[in-house]
Scaffold this motif. Sequence first.
Motif, PDB file in Angstrom:
ATOM      1  N   ILE A 225       0.854  -1.193   0.000  1.00  0.00           N
ATOM      2  CA  ILE A 225       0.000   0.000   0.000  1.00  0.00           C
ATOM      3  C   ILE A 225       0.889   1.242   0.000  1.00  0.00           C
ATOM      4  N   GLN A 226       0.841   1.967  -1.102  1.00  0.00           N
ATOM      5  CA  GLN A 226       1.632   3.199  -1.184  1.00  0.00           C
ATOM      6  C   GLN A 226       0.953   4.328  -0.417  1.00  0.00           C
ATOM      7  N   SER A 227      -0.364   4.440  -0.557  1.00  0.00           N
ATOM      8  CA  SER A 227      -1.111   5.485   0.147  1.00  0.00           C
ATOM      9  C   SER A 227      -2.600   5.127   0.132  1.00  0.00           C
ATOM     10  N   TYR A 228      -3.400   5.925   0.803  1.00  0.00           N
ATOM     11  CA  TYR A 228      -4.838   5.644   0.836  1.00  0.00           C
ATOM     12  C   TYR A 228      -5.585   6.908   1.253  1.00  0.00           C
ATOM     13  N   VAL A 229      -6.861   6.924   0.962  1.00  0.00           N
ATOM     14  CA  VAL A 229      -7.777   7.944   1.475  1.00  0.00           C
ATOM     15  C   VAL A 229      -9.047   7.244   1.935  1.00  0.00           C
TER      16      VAL A 229
ATOM     17  N   PHE B 107     -15.582   4.706   2.415  1.00  0.00           N
ATOM     18  CA  PHE B 107     -14.832   3.510   2.032  1.00  0.00           C
ATOM     19  C   PHE B 107     -13.394   3.893   1.698  1.00  0.00           C
ATOM     20  N   ASN B 108     -12.542   2.880   1.712  1.00  0.00           N
ATOM     21  CA  ASN B 108     -11.124   3.087   1.380  1.00  0.00           C
ATOM     22  C   ASN B 108     -10.916   3.213  -0.122  1.00  0.00           C
ATOM     23  N   ILE B 109      -9.976   4.054  -0.508  1.00  0.00           N
ATOM     24  CA  ILE B 109      -9.388   3.956  -1.853  1.00  0.00           C
ATOM     25  C   ILE B 109      -7.878   4.010  -1.664  1.00  0.00           C
ATOM     26  N   ALA B 110      -7.251   2.881  -1.856  1.00  0.00           N
ATOM     27  CA  ALA B 110      -5.794   2.797  -1.674  1.00  0.00           C
ATOM     28  C   ALA B 110      -5.098   2.768  -3.021  1.00  0.00           C
ATOM     29  N   VAL B 111      -3.855   3.237  -3.011  1.00  0.00           N
ATOM     30  CA  VAL B 111      -2.965   3.061  -4.157  1.00  0.00           C
ATOM     31  C   VAL B 111      -2.042   1.901  -3.822  1.00  0.00           C
ATOM     32  N   VAL B 112      -2.034   0.913  -4.701  1.00  0.00           N
ATOM     33  CA  VAL B 112      -1.179  -0.264  -4.512  1.00  0.00           C
ATOM     34  C   VAL B 112      -0.082  -0.248  -5.559  1.00  0.00           C
ATOM     35  N   GLU B 113       1.161  -0.397  -5.097  1.00  0.00           N
ATOM     36  CA  GLU B 113       2.261  -0.517  -6.054  1.00  0.00           C
ATOM     37  C   GLU B 113       2.683  -1.977  -6.119  1.00  0.00           C
TER      38      GLU B 113
ATOM     39  N   ASP C 248       7.604  -3.870  -9.385  1.00  0.00           N
ATOM     40  CA  ASP C 248       7.967  -2.542  -9.898  1.00  0.00           C
ATOM     41  C   ASP C 248       6.963  -1.535  -9.363  1.00  0.00           C
ATOM     42  N   LYS C 249       7.448  -0.581  -8.577  1.00  0.00           N
ATOM     43  CA  LYS C 249       6.514   0.354  -7.932  1.00  0.00           C
ATOM     44  C   LYS C 249       5.912   1.351  -8.912  1.00  0.00           C
ATOM     45  N   ASN C 250       6.339   1.323 -10.172  1.00  0.00           N
ATOM     46  CA  ASN C 250       5.702   2.181 -11.174  1.00  0.00           C
ATOM     47  C   ASN C 250       4.425   1.564 -11.736  1.00  0.00           C
ATOM     48  N   ALA C 251       4.154   0.323 -11.409  1.00  0.00           N
ATOM     49  CA  ALA C 251       2.902  -0.318 -11.812  1.00  0.00           C
ATOM     50  C   ALA C 251       1.911  -0.147 -10.653  1.00  0.00           C
ATOM     51  N   LEU C 252       0.887   0.678 -10.887  1.00  0.00           N
ATOM     52  CA  LEU C 252      -0.016   1.092  -9.803  1.00  0.00           C
ATOM     53  C   LEU C 252      -1.449   0.630 -10.056  1.00  0.00           C
ATOM     54  N   PHE C 253      -2.125   0.297  -8.967  1.00  0.00           N
ATOM     55  CA  PHE C 253      -3.520  -0.125  -9.005  1.00  0.00           C
ATOM     56  C   PHE C 253      -4.279   0.600  -7.895  1.00  0.00           C
ATOM     57  N   LEU C 254      -5.587   0.706  -8.056  1.00  0.00           N
ATOM     58  CA  LEU C 254      -6.432   1.207  -6.968  1.00  0.00           C
ATOM     59  C   LEU C 254      -7.135   0.036  -6.295  1.00  0.00           C
ATOM     60  N   SER C 255      -7.512   0.256  -5.049  1.00  0.00           N
ATOM     61  CA  SER C 255      -8.175  -0.822  -4.304  1.00  0.00           C
ATOM     62  C   SER C 255      -9.095  -0.251  -3.234  1.00  0.00           C
ATOM     63  N   HIS C 256     -10.197  -0.951  -3.015  1.00  0.00           N
ATOM     64  CA  HIS C 256     -11.058  -0.644  -1.864  1.00  0.00           C
ATOM     65  C   HIS C 256     -10.583  -1.371  -0.613  1.00  0.00           C
ATOM     66  N   LEU C 257      -9.572  -2.192  -0.731  1.00  0.00           N
ATOM     67  CA  LEU C 257      -9.043  -2.992   0.380  1.00  0.00           C
ATOM     68  C   LEU C 257     -10.170  -3.750   1.095  1.00  0.00           C
TER      69      LEU C 257
ATOM     70  N   TRP D  28      -4.097  11.275  -1.491  1.00  0.00           N
ATOM     71  CA  TRP D  28      -3.043  10.234  -1.406  1.00  0.00           C
ATOM     72  C   TRP D  28      -1.685  10.877  -1.148  1.00  0.00           C
ATOM     73  N   THR D  29      -1.401  11.952  -1.885  1.00  0.00           N
ATOM     74  CA  THR D  29      -0.091  12.590  -1.744  1.00  0.00           C
ATOM     75  C   THR D  29       0.086  13.163  -0.339  1.00  0.00           C
ATOM     76  N   PHE D  30      -0.963  13.803   0.176  1.00  0.00           N
ATOM     77  CA  PHE D  30      -0.846  14.398   1.516  1.00  0.00           C
ATOM     78  C   PHE D  30      -0.741  13.309   2.589  1.00  0.00           C
ATOM     79  N   GLN D  31      -1.405  12.187   2.368  1.00  0.00           N
ATOM     80  CA  GLN D  31      -1.275  11.068   3.325  1.00  0.00           C
ATOM     81  C   GLN D  31       0.189  10.614   3.394  1.00  0.00           C
ATOM     82  N   GLU D  32       0.820  10.513   2.228  1.00  0.00           N
ATOM     83  CA  GLU D  32       2.246  10.134   2.187  1.00  0.00           C
ATOM     84  C   GLU D  32       3.100  11.185   2.889  1.00  0.00           C
ATOM     85  N   TYR D  33       2.759  12.453   2.630  1.00  0.00           N
ATOM     86  CA  TYR D  33       3.514  13.569   3.217  1.00  0.00           C
ATOM     87  C   TYR D  33       3.449  13.514   4.747  1.00  0.00           C
ATOM     88  N   MET D  34       2.240  13.329   5.267  1.00  0.00           N
ATOM     89  CA  MET D  34       2.087  13.295   6.737  1.00  0.00           C
ATOM     90  C   MET D  34       2.862  12.129   7.329  1.00  0.00           C
ATOM     91  N   ALA D  35       2.814  10.981   6.645  1.00  0.00           N
ATOM     92  CA  ALA D  35       3.529   9.809   7.160  1.00  0.00           C
ATOM     93  C   ALA D  35       5.040  10.026   7.121  1.00  0.00           C
TER      94      ALA D  35
END
Lengths: 144, 437
Positions: A69-73, A89-95, A99-108, B199-206
């Motif tokens: 999980i790279q990040s989430y909101v 609900f979650n929306i995460a960025v998965v790397e 290769d961390k340049n290959a990205l997906f979204l997820s509700h986890l 997403w970017t701000f979440q990374e920033y805070m972490a």
Amino acid sequence: MPKQSPVPDELTQPFFDACNEDRLVVQRCNECTELDGLLMLQHPPSEECRRCGPHGTLEWHEVSGRGRIQSYVTMYDTPVASLQEDQPFNIAVVELWEDKNALFLSHLPGTPVREVPMGAEVRVVFEVTPANGQKVAEWEVVGD
Amino acid sequence: MAENAPADFYRTQENPGLWEHRGKVAAVGIGHSPTARRWDGQASTSIGAWAMVAIRNAIEDAGISPSDVDGLVLDRSTTTGAWWPEGDPLPEDVISQFQPGIEPFDGIAALSSEWILNNMPELDNVSFSMYGPGCMSNVICVAAEAIGRGLANTVVLLKAWHNFPGRYYQGGANARPLVEGPAVWRNPWGVSAATGDGWTFQEYMAKYGKTHDMMAPFIVEEKKNGLMFPEGFFAQHRPDEVTVEDYVNARWIVEPMNLFDHDMPIHVAVAYVFTTAERAADMAQTPVYILNHGTTRPKFGLTQGLDNAEASTDSTGRKMLDGAGITSDDLSFENMYEGFTTFHNYFIEGLGFAGIQRGEALDLYAGDISITSDKPVSPSGGNQGGGRTRIWMHTDTIQQIQGRAGDRQIRVPAEIGISGGPMPQGGDFTIWSSTPD
């Protein structure tokens, strides 16, 4: 959660066909991989390699289905009608692990909102979308 | 027919060297229309009508005749995100009150160069016209370059924003069961406009050990400055201050971005007059000289992420300061874009404004960032203080340096300022100065 169903086009058909077979594939640039000795992957797919442009030859490459999980909101006000009843609900960025340049979204699925473990390992699952039955890649946190 | 500016109008290089027209182009006039939350359907308040109000105000402010204008640079798009409702008939009663442009919605939901010139016959000497797509930040780069290259002498710049009734982004493709095209990677997960920055701000805070609440002093100051901007929406229509408590208790839209981290779409038009440094000496207002303009192009992908935001704003900071021949210490103030509020953090860290480094923007906000401080932060109040236009930063920077920012006038001498945006990952930027050298 009732996701909108993707309609594949010429570019994305191989990816979505693989999803329907419970396999995860992403694009690999053969030129970048050969030149640098690295596995050069990209997702979402593109007509050209994002690194070397039109020089690269892209082909579909099956990957492990592991990532982090790279990040989430936490979404409280989505514009997409079919998901509004399930807020928040979650929306995460998965790397992708490879290769961390290959990205997906997820509700986890299975991970409560505001309890997302940043940086945690995840694995792919394939979820059927209701309108046309097309499967999409989703991601679950790998347990201890 | 006007076209978009060619690629070589934009200074995108990493080490651009001093801008060859540094100090040779100046801003000399400002014109604003009134503001409204949404268009009320009247011809007199259509975006075309208000564009003409803004242009006439700018020309009058510069103290010139319309015939002195030989160039027009504008953004053809006027949408805030709202489009004419699919299937609704065109408002012929409004359209028929104007000369036609080149497309059905001209003057209502778009503005072509032809529409402006057909409806403003007093602009009878315009021989150069070009589009700077996106926002006023882009228009400024194009106009400055056009004057610097001698393609025009005195240019009107225009950016207008229409806003229609209803919530935009609702309905249409977002309400259908199927999704096509590039949206297949985003829509099934319910992504909204601010999700990427969330997403970017979440990374920033972490990464830096910060919290969302630490943004509060910045938002409070933004709103305060906006209420001292008489041209702005909130000063005109909703003159209420926002407190720290208001901010930290506001509802989440997409956590970690709450209601006050989003800007509010409005209906407005804004115009400037630029000319050569020589010609500016004879005009009514104090010239504000352009020392550099620059552009950073975004990389494309599913999301940009913190790494890209930081690399891009580092690049923007370097190319803007180097190309102007100044250091960050020379900036009297800054007006970087904040149309999702957290954009601003990456910009000012990339500039090293007030001596800060990566991860220190929120610490800066904890101190004095007001217009009375030594290093005023966003004295315009930005989109948060004035409504979604992406122009308050430019108008304020010009007014600060001219010494006519009224109650917002910063207390330190306003000698050099920077403005621009919109995205940390890519945008257009300008450095302005009280002197040409």
